[in-house]
Write an enzyme that holds these catalytic residues in place. Structure first.
Site, PDB file in Angstrom:
ATOM      1  N   VAL A 156      48.574  46.824  37.570  1.00  0.00           N
ATOM      2  CA  VAL A 156      49.597  45.895  37.080  1.00  0.00           C
ATOM      3  C   VAL A 156      50.587  45.585  38.206  1.00  0.00           C
ATOM      4  CG1 VAL A 156      49.409  46.652  34.681  1.00  0.00           C
ATOM      5  CG2 VAL A 156      51.037  47.797  36.196  1.00  0.00           C
ATOM      6  N   CYS A 157      51.479  44.639  37.921  1.00  0.00           N
ATOM      7  CA  CYS A 157      52.499  44.234  38.885  1.00  0.00           C
ATOM      8  C   CYS A 157      53.351  45.437  39.279  1.00  0.00           C
ATOM      9  CB  CYS A 157      53.378  43.150  38.263  1.00  0.00           C
ATOM     10  SG  CYS A 157      54.761  42.663  39.293  1.00  0.00           S
ATOM     11  N   PRO A 158      53.687  45.717  40.512  1.00  0.00           N
ATOM     12  CA  PRO A 158      53.436  44.832  41.666  1.00  0.00           C
ATOM     13  C   PRO A 158      52.164  45.174  42.439  1.00  0.00           C
ATOM     14  CG  PRO A 158      54.902  46.578  42.356  1.00  0.00           C
ATOM     15  CD  PRO A 158      54.535  46.865  40.921  1.00  0.00           C
ATOM     16  N   MET A 159      51.347  46.135  41.892  1.00  0.00           N
ATOM     17  CA  MET A 159      50.164  46.536  42.660  1.00  0.00           C
ATOM     18  C   MET A 159      49.137  45.408  42.760  1.00  0.00           C
ATOM     19  SD  MET A 159      50.904  49.319  43.930  1.00  0.00           S
ATOM     20  CE  MET A 159      49.320  49.645  44.716  1.00  0.00           C
TER      21      MET A 159
ATOM     22  N   GLU B 142      50.400  38.120  32.745  1.00  0.00           N
ATOM     23  CA  GLU B 142      51.309  38.184  33.899  1.00  0.00           C
ATOM     24  C   GLU B 142      50.600  37.942  35.241  1.00  0.00           C
ATOM     25  OE1 GLU B 142      53.502  39.614  37.170  1.00  0.00           O
ATOM     26  OE2 GLU B 142      51.784  40.743  36.406  1.00  0.00           O
TER      27      GLU B 142
END
Lengths: 271, 79
Positions: free
Chosen positions: B13-16, B42
């Site tokens: 997931v964000c930010p990965m 997202e």
């Protein structure tokens, strides 16, 4: 070229996202070597932030043991470390913080006789002066000028701090600005001095910032400027300092060509 | 479309999502193409925008109809 592991991508994600860092910059940090002289008020936060940033090799130089009166500001050491060698306590904190970092320790005081060998040991990329006395500060400056090594000078006392960055061939050195160690009677004894604990945090962290910027090759270093900080009035001043043509070590006709040990002003205050 | 490299970021997931994509693109040369599989929501809303901001070009976008998308990114295609 080394590949970043999934764990490293996650650990350093907030670095990698930065356009000035990226995976490439993080790899530079991971393969860099920084020597920190003194693991006290300045060296503690510098070492911890550089360790957190993933500086691959951190050298710690200190001959002292942890004293209870150090803990008010030397945050790399814990209460249970009192009496232990500072370099061992520092190594433990860094290892616990980030296993990517290899810690190299030097259980000695820097002198004219050993400082070259210490800097040469790993051929450090950048040196941080976290010492608390003028003889060591002038020695580090002179060694770095003669060995053409960049370094960050800093000093803290009471509510004040100062720092300047030296890059060989590009900037004035510490001696260009301060010339000689002050006379003994002008140096406050440790009884008179005192320092607000957070001063090392602010200034030592700026030193770590300069090291990282140098490693990454980004931004503008504090070269040619002395930054002073007064915590009581919360004032930062960035004072332009010119290269001194008559500097004894980096001027046009240098008179210092060998390292010298200045006498340490004596302190009779019993800890 | 032929890609030079493939990356699946549906497991993060964000930010990965951005971190992994950015590092994968760094390993390519300008003009090379990264095929990226990413989740709906997202990631598909934000990642293409972030990649454009960094100067990369989205060449193709396909909905895989399984909650994921596939995009083809040309490194430095907008610079």
């Amino acid at each position: 070229m080394i590949k970043l592991t999934n764990e490293q991508l996650e650990r350093y994600s907030r670095h990698i996202i930065l356009s000035q860092v990226g995976g490439t910059g993080q790899k530079k940090i991971l393969s860099s070597k920084v020597l920190i002289i003194g693991t006290g008020g300045l060296g503690s936060p510098a070492a911890m932030y550089l360790a957190a940033a993933g500086v691959g090799h951190i050298g710690l130089v200190d001959y002292d043991t942890v004293d209870l009166s150090n803990l008010q500001r030397q945050i790399i050491h814990q209460t249970c470390d009192v009496g232990r060698a500072k370099i061992e306590s520092g190594r433990e904190t860094i290892n616990a913080l980030n296993p990517d970092v290899q810690v190299h320790t030097y259980d000695e005081q820097v002198t004219a006789a050993n400082i070259r060998d210490i800097i040469h040991d790993l051929d450090y990329d950048f040196i941080i002066d976290g010492t608390d006395n003028f003889p060591a500060k002038f020695l580090i400056n002179d060694a770095c000028v003669l060995m053409r090594k960049p370094f960050s000078h800093a000093g803290i006392i009471r509510f004040q701090g100062q720092t300047i960055t030296y890059v060989p061939g590009e900037s004035p050195c510490y001696r260009c600005v301060f010339n000689e160690p002050p006379p003994k009677d002008a140096v406050p004894t440790c009884r008179q001095a005192g320092v607000l604990g957070v001063m090392g945090g602010v200034i030592g962290t700026i030193q770590a910032t300069e090291a990282l910027k140098y490693i990454l090759g980004v931004g503008e270093l504090l070269t040619g400027y002395l930054l002073t900080y007064d915590a009581l009035t919360m004032t930062f001043r960035k004072i332009r300092v010119p290269h001194n043509r008559r500097c004894k070590i980096c001027g046009e006709q240098p008179t210092i060509t060998e390292l010298v040990d200045y006498e340490q002003p004596t302190c009779d205050f019993k800890r | 479309m032929n890609a030079d490299e493939f990356l699946d970021i549906t497991d993060v997931v964000c930010p990965m999502t951005f971190v992994k994509t950015k590092v994968a693109l760094e390993d390519l040369d300008d003009g090379q193409i990264l095929e990226l599989r990413l989740n709906d929501g997202e990631p598909i809303q934000n990642l293409p925008r972030s990649l454009k901001d960094d100067g990369h070009k989205i060449l193709e976008l396909a909905n895989n109809a399984d909650g994921t998308f596939t995009i083809f990114v040309e490194k430095g295609g907008l610079t």
